[in-house]
Design an enzyme around this catalytic site. Structure first.
Site, mmCIF file in Angstrom:
data_model
loop_
_atom_site.group_PDB
_atom_site.id
_atom_site.type_symbol
_atom_site.label_atom_id
_atom_site.label_comp_id
_atom_site.label_asym_id
_atom_site.label_seq_id
_atom_site.Cartn_x
_atom_site.Cartn_y
_atom_site.Cartn_z
ATOM 1 N N SER A 117 -12.785 25.770 30.513
ATOM 2 C CA SER A 117 -12.972 24.549 31.297
ATOM 3 C C SER A 117 -12.538 23.285 30.561
ATOM 4 C CB SER A 117 -14.433 24.474 31.737
ATOM 5 O OG SER A 117 -14.607 23.409 32.624
ATOM 6 N N HIS A 118 -13.493 22.400 30.320
ATOM 7 C CA HIS A 118 -13.198 21.099 29.715
ATOM 8 C C HIS A 118 -13.182 21.158 28.194
ATOM 9 C CE1 HIS A 118 -17.392 21.933 30.089
ATOM 10 N NE2 HIS A 118 -17.600 21.162 29.042
ATOM 11 N N ASP A 300 -10.355 18.146 35.094
ATOM 12 C CA ASP A 300 -10.471 18.721 33.748
ATOM 13 C C ASP A 300 -9.476 19.856 33.513
ATOM 14 O OD1 ASP A 300 -11.667 20.575 35.427
ATOM 15 O OD2 ASP A 300 -13.128 21.200 33.934
ATOM 16 N N ASP A 302 -9.445 23.081 33.780
ATOM 17 C CA ASP A 302 -9.235 24.128 34.784
ATOM 18 C C ASP A 302 -9.342 23.616 36.214
ATOM 19 O OD1 ASP A 302 -12.014 23.739 34.446
ATOM 20 O OD2 ASP A 302 -12.454 25.708 35.271
ATOM 21 N N ASP A 304 -11.756 22.076 37.981
ATOM 22 C CA ASP A 304 -12.937 22.089 38.851
ATOM 23 C C ASP A 304 -13.778 20.826 38.731
ATOM 24 O OD1 ASP A 304 -13.910 22.744 36.354
ATOM 25 O OD2 ASP A 304 -14.992 24.548 36.992
ATOM 26 N N ARG A 305 -13.603 20.059 37.657
ATOM 27 C CA ARG A 305 -14.363 18.809 37.528
ATOM 28 C C ARG A 305 -13.540 17.631 38.032
ATOM 29 N NH1 ARG A 305 -17.995 18.740 32.123
ATOM 30 N NH2 ARG A 305 -18.831 20.838 32.368
ATOM 31 N N LYS A 400 -16.660 24.528 42.174
ATOM 32 C CA LYS A 400 -16.472 23.102 42.354
ATOM 33 C C LYS A 400 -14.975 22.817 42.313
ATOM 34 C CE LYS A 400 -17.782 22.057 37.565
ATOM 35 N NZ LYS A 400 -18.152 23.286 36.875
HETATM 36 C C1 G16 Z 1 -20.063 24.513 33.934
HETATM 37 C C2 G16 Z 1 -20.829 24.927 35.149
HETATM 38 C C3 G16 Z 1 -21.524 23.748 35.764
HETATM 39 C C4 G16 Z 1 -22.387 23.063 34.739
HETATM 40 C C5 G16 Z 1 -21.551 22.685 33.544
HETATM 41 C C6 G16 Z 1 -22.366 22.116 32.407
HETATM 42 O O1 G16 Z 1 -19.018 23.677 34.295
HETATM 43 O O2 G16 Z 1 -19.978 25.510 36.107
HETATM 44 O O3 G16 Z 1 -22.259 24.193 36.842
HETATM 45 O O4 G16 Z 1 -22.980 21.927 35.285
HETATM 46 O O5 G16 Z 1 -20.908 23.817 33.042
HETATM 47 O O6 G16 Z 1 -23.218 23.094 31.937
HETATM 48 P P1 G16 Z 1 -24.012 22.903 30.592
HETATM 49 O O7 G16 Z 1 -24.837 21.662 30.800
HETATM 50 O O8 G16 Z 1 -24.838 24.143 30.468
HETATM 51 O O9 G16 Z 1 -23.015 22.701 29.493
HETATM 52 P P2 G16 Z 1 -17.560 23.910 33.721
HETATM 53 O O10 G16 Z 1 -16.737 22.810 34.328
HETATM 54 O O11 G16 Z 1 -17.705 23.793 32.232
HETATM 55 O O12 G16 Z 1 -17.178 25.273 34.157
#
Ligand code: G16
Length: 584
Positions: A117-118, A300, A302, A304-305, A400
């Protein structure tokens, strides 16, 4: 091109620490590159799934370093585990919401997403893998725990190899992921296997086109008083952004910045927030850039953000989802029949709750993690969902969706400005929303890569504090003092737990929260997405109904609560950190 393979059973042994976090398994690239590391996890996944032989899955990633190598390994495991076909994104790329759309559009068995992801990418940074089920959404806890259980006992994995009698070159290594089309592999031990390289955007863009009025959005782009800038952060969304904002909506090619997907995201942290998207934030600030666009947006690694900006104005993700829900019926064709319900993660500010109350629809509060929205969406009890962590989405997919959120905001600006001589700014849209619903001030402090021991000790200290407060309480309604110097009392001190209303599954220990008698909250959570050490998240929220008090800076509005949270948690003493690494 075709080739043949044989199935070989390769001995292996369990590797520690293969438990998935909030969203899949995320580790340093070097960890993934250890012998058998990826093989073990993927075999454990396949072994946990029923009815896999003969099925088709989607496979793709955010294009980060090691993406293509991982795809080849996974294809070999898929072939040897009896899958019939893997649909791989062109060049190995599929943004996270797009893979969800591919699974849904073709009724696939599921999909594997290669992303951290990010988190930063490159040889010394992070890699990740997660599995999505047939509804297109992240695997629920039942599946992830079955995978983890298998990783602890695995003794062999099935692998497609060149048959002994065959002296030909390895056909898997020869598949060109840059060429769309099918490659069939005959199997000397059973049914054949196909790798199909698909267009990375077709299904996804077609879906988005069916949801929004693209002609209306195109008219917005054509307005002389509207300008737009999208920051793809050298993540996966650059090509999608070009296709949608430039080819379909008529934006200038320069309206996509950092549009080329790079394996290391250009050395940057591809997380769309005020800290890591500082370049975009500066470009959108009229004090720093006289040509600041009317709307800025970022996504971000991937895809989704998302982050949405007006001219010198930041829309918090908590406000963003609330506003999208409030305007959905009138501004976005996909929601023209109205909403039945909405949902947010627990730490997300309650702006959405106020919209749900006004609309008379269900509001669900779930733990952090997009996977918790899936059942609600499948049961049509939540159409729009959002998280403070820059996640916004709807039931068009089960992830998302950054570009979806940007299109929602374009649709809202187009709708509000239609027929008006002057563009209605994003800032005015949000301020008018606050006037009607009140403002939920929100901020999150992140302390990244803290030593795990200190972070755990701090959480244990908070648990003890909460237990003492609850024990000292005369009755369950009696307000509790958190600190003698702080006059606002606490109505609830707990560690959030959730029972899924659809399948009854339970998630406990999802965040220590202090809810004050005026509805303000401070919450402590450990992140489940880091790849090393611990990340502490401190969330603060305060509600301001009076429009005269709504235009102050969020940090100023929340200062007393944040200071209190830092004091009672003894964060500095436990972690040695004086300042957060990121404030959003
Ligand atoms: C993932 C999850 C999200 C979550 C985020 C932060 O996002 O899909 O639902 O809100 O992580 O999670 P944490 O607070 O446990 O780091 P992504 O965009 O990283 O896949």
């Amino acid at each position: 091109m075709t080739g043949s393979f044989a199935i070989k059973s390769i001995p292996t042994s369990p590797i520690d620490g293969q438990k998935t976090g909030t969203s899949g398994l995320r580790k340093k690239v070097s960890v993934f590159q250890q012998p058998n590391y990826l093989h073990n996890w993927v075999q454990s996944l396949f072994s946990s799934l029923d009815g896999l032989p003969g099925s088709t899955i989607a496979l793709g990633g955010d294009g980060r370093y090691w993406n293509k190598d991982a795809i080849r390994i996974i294809c070999r495991l898929a072939a040897a585990n009896g899958l019939a076909r893997v649909k791989v994104g062109h060049n190995g790329i599929l943004c996270t919401p797009a893979i969800s759309s591919v699974i849904r559009a073709h009724d696939l068995y599921g999909g594997i997403i290669l992303t951290a992801s990010h988190n930063p990418g490159g040889p010394t940074n992070d890699f990740g893998i997660k599995y999505n089920v047939a509804n297109g959404g992240p695997a629920p806890e039942t599946v992830t725990s079955a995978i983890f259980k298998n990783t602890a006992t695995i003794s062999e994995y099935n692998y497609a190899v060149v048959p002994d009698a065959d002296h030909a070159a390895d056909p898997f290594a020869a598949v060109d992921l840059s060429v769309k089309g099918e490659t069939t592999f005959s199997n000397v031990d059973g049914p054949s296997f196909v790798i199909e390289v698909i267009d990375s955007a077709d299904d996804y863009v077609t879906l988005l086109q069916s949801m929004f009025d693209f002609a209306k959005l195109k008219a917005l782009f054509a307005r002389p008083d509207f300008s737009f800038l999208f920051d793809a952060m050298n993540g996966v969304t650059g090509p999608y952004g070009h296709r949608i904002f430039v080819d379909l909506l008529g934006g200038k090619p320069e309206c996509v910045m950092r549009g080329e997907p790079l394996e290391d995201f250009g050395g940057a942290h591809p997380d769309p927030n005020l800290t890591y998207a500082a370049e975009l934030v500066a470009k959108c600030d009229p004090k720093q850039n006289p040509q600041a666009p009317d709307m800025g947006a970022a996504s971000d690694g991937d895809g989704d953000r998302n982050m949405v900006l007006g001219k010198g104005f930041f829309v918090t993700p908590s406000d963003s989802v609330a506003l999208i829900a409030a305007k959905a019926k009138e501004a976005i064709p996909y929601f023209k029949n109205g909403l039945k319900g909405v949902a947010r993660s627990m730490p997300t500010a309650g702006a959405l709750d106020r919209v749900a109350a006004e609309l008379g629809i269900e509001l669900h509060e779930v733990p952090t993690g997009w996977k918790y929205f899936g059942n609600l969406m499948d049961a049509e009890r939540a159409q729009i969902c959002g998280e403070e962590s820059f996640g916004t989405g709807s039931d068009h997919v089960r992830e998302k969706d950054g570009i979806f959120a940007v299109l929602c905001w374009l649709a809202i600006v187009a709708h509000e400005s239609a027929g008006k001589d002057a563009l209605v700014s994003i800032e005015d849209i949000v301020i008018n929303h606050w006037k009607k619903y009140g403002r939920n001030f929100f901020s999150r402090y992140d302390y990244e890569e803290v030593e795990t021991k200190g972070a755990n000790a701090m959480m244990a200290h908070i648990d003890e504090l909460q237990a003492n407060m609850n024990a000292a309480r005369g009755s369950p309604d009696e307000p509790m003092a958190l600190d003698p110097d702080f006059s606002t009392k606490v109505a609830l001190a707990d560690n959030f737990s959730y029972v899924d209303p659809i399948d009854g599954s339970e998630a406990t220990g999802q965040g220590r929260r202090f809810v004050f008698t005026d509805g303000s909250r401070v919450i402590f959570r450990l992140s489940g997405t880091g790849s090393s050490g611990a990340t502490i998240r401190l969330y603060a929220e305060r509600y301001e109904p009076d429009e005269n008090g709504q235009l102050v800076n969020a940090q100023a509005a929340l200062k007393p609560f944040i200071e209190l949270a830092l004091k009672v948690s003894k964060l500095e003493a436990f972690t040695g950190r004086r300042e957060p690494t990121v404030i959003t």
